[in-house]
Design a protein around this motif. Structure first.
Motif, mmCIF file in Angstrom:
data_model
loop_
_atom_site.group_PDB
_atom_site.id
_atom_site.type_symbol
_atom_site.label_atom_id
_atom_site.label_comp_id
_atom_site.label_asym_id
_atom_site.label_seq_id
_atom_site.Cartn_x
_atom_site.Cartn_y
_atom_site.Cartn_z
ATOM 1 N N SER A 178 -82.121 -32.200 -49.783
ATOM 2 C CA SER A 178 -82.636 -33.428 -49.167
ATOM 3 C C SER A 178 -83.188 -33.135 -47.779
ATOM 4 C CB SER A 178 -81.531 -34.475 -49.091
ATOM 5 O OG SER A 178 -81.957 -35.601 -48.340
ATOM 6 N N CYS A 179 -82.440 -32.342 -46.997
ATOM 7 C CA CYS A 179 -82.916 -31.989 -45.658
ATOM 8 C C CYS A 179 -84.232 -31.214 -45.733
ATOM 9 C CB CYS A 179 -81.870 -31.156 -44.922
ATOM 10 S SG CYS A 179 -80.346 -32.021 -44.490
ATOM 11 N N ILE A 180 -84.290 -30.245 -46.628
ATOM 12 C CA ILE A 180 -85.489 -29.413 -46.753
ATOM 13 C C ILE A 180 -86.698 -30.254 -47.139
ATOM 14 C CG2 ILE A 180 -86.550 -27.572 -48.153
ATOM 15 C CD1 ILE A 180 -83.774 -26.215 -48.191
ATOM 16 N N SER A 181 -86.478 -31.298 -47.944
ATOM 17 C CA SER A 181 -87.586 -32.183 -48.336
ATOM 18 C C SER A 181 -88.164 -32.922 -47.142
ATOM 19 C CB SER A 181 -87.119 -33.183 -49.395
ATOM 20 O OG SER A 181 -86.279 -34.178 -48.817
ATOM 21 N N MET A 182 -87.406 -32.986 -46.035
ATOM 22 C CA MET A 182 -87.871 -33.644 -44.816
ATOM 23 C C MET A 182 -88.265 -32.618 -43.763
ATOM 24 S SD MET A 182 -85.265 -36.870 -44.373
ATOM 25 C CE MET A 182 -83.779 -35.856 -44.275
ATOM 26 N N ASN A 183 -88.599 -31.378 -44.208
ATOM 27 C CA ASN A 183 -88.942 -30.306 -43.289
ATOM 28 C C ASN A 183 -87.802 -30.047 -42.317
ATOM 29 O OD1 ASN A 183 -90.693 -28.287 -42.407
ATOM 30 N ND2 ASN A 183 -91.464 -29.558 -40.738
ATOM 31 N N ALA A 184 -86.593 -29.974 -42.845
ATOM 32 C CA ALA A 184 -85.389 -29.781 -42.049
ATOM 33 C C ALA A 184 -84.421 -28.910 -42.847
ATOM 34 C CB ALA A 184 -84.766 -31.131 -41.709
ATOM 35 N N CYS B 189 -78.772 -33.468 -41.033
ATOM 36 C CA CYS B 189 -79.962 -32.619 -41.115
ATOM 37 C C CYS B 189 -80.432 -32.238 -39.716
ATOM 38 C CB CYS B 189 -81.101 -33.335 -41.841
ATOM 39 S SG CYS B 189 -80.779 -33.716 -43.575
ATOM 40 N N GLU B 190 -80.951 -31.041 -39.594
ATOM 41 C CA GLU B 190 -81.525 -30.545 -38.341
ATOM 42 C C GLU B 190 -83.013 -30.304 -38.569
ATOM 43 O OE1 GLU B 190 -80.893 -26.828 -35.219
ATOM 44 O OE2 GLU B 190 -79.957 -26.772 -37.192
ATOM 45 N N GLN B 191 -83.832 -30.943 -37.749
ATOM 46 C CA GLN B 191 -85.275 -30.893 -37.942
ATOM 47 C C GLN B 191 -85.833 -29.538 -37.538
ATOM 48 O OE1 GLN B 191 -87.756 -33.632 -35.555
ATOM 49 N NE2 GLN B 191 -88.484 -34.428 -37.497
#
Length: 479
Positions: free
Chosen positions: A186-192, A284-286
């Motif tokens: 989920s985080c990776i899908s938000m560029n995170a 998540c970390e951006q």
């Protein structure tokens, strides 16, 4: 009253995908119920505008059977709601149109397949009452509700991202919660990516942020970016491993290296382990563009786009590839021209006869015996007639000197003739051009004369013997 989230992370979404995204967070696209709610929404939207592509937002209204229908009720409008008066581009048309809320506080229609930012509305019935875990929340709030830490370092974070030390984080509390791997996806899908905590200082800033987001007892533990790999704990952002716990997480009694476990950050500021398949909220970390020298996970995060790498033992940083010099002011990795600072000779753009030397600050400069040609950034030997600093720079190796009044040049020593075509200084045979008699290889009975071009020739009364390059006296004939 309701809770909304303005979703502006790229890539933007079509209306249906935007709705699906909201639903995945236990929410739906926002329905605006009246003029009063519209009046409160408009300044909130304006506060989130950072670029021109954030002037229109998908909300929960779409065209159904020649009428406009809100997602949260059956009230239909033939054209526009009364409160949205002035929405000139909002009419009921039977061609798959959906509704946009604009920065002007009006509605507009658009093809539902267009990709736009969107506004989610939390289901009211699922908002729990807060519990008292905010005693140590030390962050201030801006007027638009974004979180601003007391420290001034690091990036500016756009909602719903919040500042944490040198990065931006988002607390994912929407149900259903996720396993560790699904949380990371989920985080990776938000560029995170899941948050990696880099030390005691960052842990100290994270703990009050976590406490501020606790609204129920199931928000006391959060997946972060650490998991068990080969009987050690490994952060996602580097290769630093811990046999048990990081020093800053002292007191984490339930954190030991066991196969198949992942790491949780707790409201106490400690770490705990849990089965990776448990479903938890997560942080998540951006991915932020990182300057040279700053920590990174992968090279795509580095602000410098050429000749850069993300490497390091333990914590990785954006740094210049071997052979490139770090220019901090412009955040670039470049080769260095002659005269510019360097750390090693491989950083110099001149590839031949160059060195990186100096007392104190080192610079790219030409090796001894080579002349610096700044215009073409090369170190070369100098031909006869070209400027020089010392005789060793002259490509002619015999009978040459580097002299001159003011600017010095490579030139032939006295008594030697300049032959430009072959770049040599030589004595001249009889019959060859000369400037003065000392340049003639014949040493007796010779002169350097001529009309226009002068040549080495025998004096009057002497005969030229070409084979031996001599001038011999002519004998008189006796009668």
């Amino acid at each position: 009253m309701t809770c909304v989230q303005l979703m502006k992370a790229k890539p933007f979404l079509t209306w249906q995908k935007a709705r699906d995204s909201c639903i995945s967070m236990n929410a739906d696209l926002l329905s605006v119920n009246d003029k009063e709610e519209n009046g409160k929404l408009n300044p909130l939207v304006r506060a989130h505008i950072r670029s021109r592509d954030l002037l229109q937002w998908w909300i929960g209204i779409r065209e159904v059977g020649h009428s406009w229908l809100w997602l949260d009720n059956d009230e239909k409008y033939a054209k526009i709601p009364e409160w949205a008066a002035g929405s000139g581009r909002f009419q009921s048309t039977p061609d798959n149109k959906c509704g946009l809320f604009t920065f002007k506080g009006t509605l507009e229609e658009a093809e539902c397949e267009q990709e736009k930012p969107y506004i989610c509305e939390k289901f009211n019935k699922d908002i729990p009452e807060p519990i008292d875990y905010q005693d140590s929340y030390e962050n201030d709030k801006t007027q638009d509700g974004s979180s601003v830490s007391a420290d001034t370092e690091g990036p500016k974070c756009d909602l719903p991202w919040e500042k944490l030390h040198r990065t931006c984080v988002q607390f994912m509390i929407a149900k259903p919660f996720s396993t560790w791997q699904k949380a990371r996806d989920s985080c990776i899908s938000m560029n995170a990516d899941l948050l990696s905590v880099n030390g005691n200082e960052e842990n100290g800033k994270l703990n009050p942020l976590v406490r501020a987001h606790i609204r129920s007892r199931d928000l006391l533990q959060w997946w972060i970016g650490i998991r068990e790999v080969g009987h050690s704990w490994l952060w996602l952002d580097n290769d630093e491993k811990y046999a048990k716990i990081p020093e800053w997480a002292a007191g984490s009694g339930r954190f030991q290296s066991k196969p198949g476990k992942c790491g949780l950050f707790t409201f106490k500021g400690t770490l705990e382990e849990a089965e990776c398949e448990q479903e938890k909220p997560y942080i998540c970390e951006q991915f932020k563009e990182r300057s040279l020298g700053e920590t990174c996970y992968e090279v795509s995060q580095c602000l410098a786009t050429q000749n850069v790498q993300c490497t390091g033992t333990g914590t990785k940083t954006c740094n210049c590839q071997s052979g490139y010099y770090t220019i901090t002011d412009s955040n670039r990795c470049l080769k260095r021209s002659l005269g510019e600072t360097c750390n090693e000779v491989s950083q110099c753009s001149a590839t031949q006869n160059v060195q990186c030397t100096g007392t104190g600050t080192k610079t790219c400069n030409c090796q001894s015996g080579y002349y610096t040609i700044t215009d073409i950034n090369r170190c070369l030997k100098r031909s006869l007639g070209e400027t020089c600093d010392e005789v060793s720079q002259c490509s002619a190796t015999q009978n040459v000197q580097c002299t001159g009044t003011g600017t010095k040049t490579c030139n032939c020593q006295s008594g030697y003739y300049t032959i430009t075509d072959i770049n040599r200084c030589q004595k001249r045979s009889l019959g060859e051009t000369c400037d003065e008699v000392s340049q003639c290889s014949a040493t007796q009975n010779v002169q350097c004369t001529g009309t226009g071009t002068k040549t080495c020739n025998c004096q009057s009364g002497y005969y030229t013997i070409t084979d031996s390059n001599h001038c011999l006296r002519i004998r008189e004939t006796h009668k």
